[in-house]
Design a protein around this motif. Structure first.
Motif, short mmCIF file in Angstrom:
data_model
loop_
_atom_site.label_atom_id
_atom_site.label_comp_id
_atom_site.label_asym_id
_atom_site.label_seq_id
_atom_site.Cartn_x
_atom_site.Cartn_y
_atom_site.Cartn_z
N ASN A 90 53.94 39.41 73.31
CA ASN A 90 52.79 40.06 72.67
C ASN A 90 51.46 39.48 73.11
OD1 ASN A 90 55.15 39.94 70.37
ND2 ASN A 90 54.10 41.91 70.45
N LEU A 91 51.47 38.38 73.84
CA LEU A 91 50.22 37.74 74.25
C LEU A 91 49.48 38.59 75.27
CD1 LEU A 91 51.41 34.05 74.57
CD2 LEU A 91 49.73 34.94 72.94
N ALA A 92 48.19 38.87 74.99
CA ALA A 92 47.34 39.60 75.91
C ALA A 92 46.33 38.67 76.58
CB ALA A 92 46.59 40.71 75.18
N LYS A 93 45.91 37.61 75.88
CA LYS A 93 44.88 36.69 76.38
C LYS A 93 45.13 35.29 75.84
CE LYS A 93 40.70 35.58 78.05
NZ LYS A 93 40.87 34.20 78.44
N VAL A 94 45.05 34.30 76.70
CA VAL A 94 45.21 32.90 76.31
C VAL A 94 44.05 32.10 76.91
CG1 VAL A 94 46.65 30.82 76.52
CG2 VAL A 94 47.73 33.06 76.20
N THR A 95 43.42 31.27 76.08
CA THR A 95 42.39 30.36 76.56
C THR A 95 42.86 28.94 76.25
OG1 THR A 95 40.66 31.98 76.11
CG2 THR A 95 39.96 29.68 76.41
N THR A 96 42.87 28.11 77.29
CA THR A 96 43.27 26.72 77.15
C THR A 96 42.08 25.83 77.46
OG1 THR A 96 45.53 27.24 77.82
CG2 THR A 96 44.87 24.92 77.94
N TYR A 97 41.83 24.89 76.57
CA TYR A 97 40.77 23.90 76.76
C TYR A 97 41.45 22.58 77.10
CZ TYR A 97 38.16 27.49 74.30
OH TYR A 97 37.60 28.68 73.95
N LEU A 98 41.15 22.03 78.27
CA LEU A 98 41.71 20.75 78.70
C LEU A 98 40.63 19.68 78.64
CD1 LEU A 98 43.70 21.86 81.89
CD2 LEU A 98 44.60 21.49 79.57
N SER A 99 41.03 18.49 78.23
CA SER A 99 40.06 17.39 78.15
C SER A 99 39.79 16.76 79.51
CB SER A 99 40.56 16.32 77.18
OG SER A 99 41.73 15.71 77.70
N ASP A 100 40.64 17.06 80.50
CA ASP A 100 40.48 16.46 81.83
C ASP A 100 41.09 17.37 82.88
OD1 ASP A 100 41.00 14.74 84.21
OD2 ASP A 100 40.32 13.13 82.89
N ARG A 101 40.41 17.52 83.99
CA ARG A 101 40.89 18.34 85.10
C ARG A 101 42.25 17.85 85.62
NH1 ARG A 101 37.81 21.59 87.74
NH2 ARG A 101 35.92 20.60 86.99
N ALA A 102 42.55 16.58 85.43
CA ALA A 102 43.81 16.01 85.91
C ALA A 102 45.04 16.68 85.29
CB ALA A 102 43.84 14.51 85.62
N TYR A 103 44.87 17.39 84.17
CA TYR A 103 46.00 18.02 83.48
C TYR A 103 46.27 19.45 83.96
CZ TYR A 103 45.22 14.10 80.33
OH TYR A 103 45.03 12.84 79.81
N ARG A 104 45.49 19.97 84.90
CA ARG A 104 45.62 21.37 85.33
C ARG A 104 47.03 21.74 85.76
NH1 ARG A 104 42.11 22.65 90.12
NH2 ARG A 104 43.02 20.68 90.72
N GLU A 105 47.61 20.99 86.68
CA GLU A 105 48.92 21.36 87.22
C GLU A 105 50.02 21.26 86.17
OE1 GLU A 105 50.01 19.76 91.01
OE2 GLU A 105 47.91 19.86 91.70
N GLU A 106 50.03 20.19 85.40
CA GLU A 106 51.05 20.04 84.37
C GLU A 106 50.90 21.12 83.30
OE1 GLU A 106 53.37 16.41 82.17
OE2 GLU A 106 51.25 16.12 82.67
N ASN A 107 49.67 21.45 82.96
CA ASN A 107 49.41 22.52 82.01
C ASN A 107 50.00 23.84 82.53
OD1 ASN A 107 47.92 23.92 79.75
ND2 ASN A 107 46.91 24.84 81.52
N GLY A 108 49.75 24.14 83.79
CA GLY A 108 50.28 25.37 84.38
C GLY A 108 51.80 25.41 84.40
N ARG A 109 52.40 24.29 84.73
CA ARG A 109 53.87 24.22 84.77
C ARG A 109 54.47 24.47 83.38
NH1 ARG A 109 57.09 20.40 83.55
NH2 ARG A 109 55.57 18.72 83.60
#
Length: 129
Positions: free
Chosen positions: A75-94
């Motif tokens: 049912n998700l149409a839009k998701v916004t994620t706020y990360l405290s550090d750019r270093a978490y980008r890849e793990e967040n995506g995985r």
């Protein structure tokens, strides 16, 4: 299912680099659920120390709100994620891919300071049915 979430990926835009779509069109929806920013709080306010556990816990909290409305990942149409550090980008995506599987909502990721210093991320969402 009486609604549809259509992916929008115009040919003039760069090829997507991850598990998302450039935009979504929702047709035939009866309800829209706006999920407030969810944070990595477990019962009794416990916050795991590492990013992976925080990310999975935050997704658990998002899915709990959706379940309360009788909805889920599809049912998700839009998701916004706020990360405290750019270093978490890849793990967040995985981890996002683990949670969403093949579902591709519109995604925005913002690197910013988070409300509480122990929180490494926050996720808000919009879902439809």
């Amino acid at each position: 299912m009486t609604y549809a979430i259509e992916q929008l990926n115009p040919a003039i835009l760069p090829e997507r680099s991850g598990a998302y779509t450039h935009g979504t069109v929702v047709t035939g929806a009866r309800r829209t659920v706006f999920v407030s920013g969810q944070v990595p709080w477990a019962e009794r306010g416990v916050v795991p120390p590492d990013f992976a556990d925080q990310c999975r816990l935050t997704w658990r909290n998002v899915l709990a709100v959706l379940a309360e409305a009788g909805m889920g990942v599809a049912n998700l149409a839009k998701v916004t994620t706020y990360l405290s550090d750019r270093a978490y980008r890849e793990e967040n995506g995985r981890i996002r891919h683990e949670v969403l599987g093949e579902h591709r909502p519109a995604i925005t990721i913002i690197i910013t300071e988070i409300y509480a210093p122990e929180w490494l991320l926050e996720i808000e969402a919009v879902a439809v049915d």
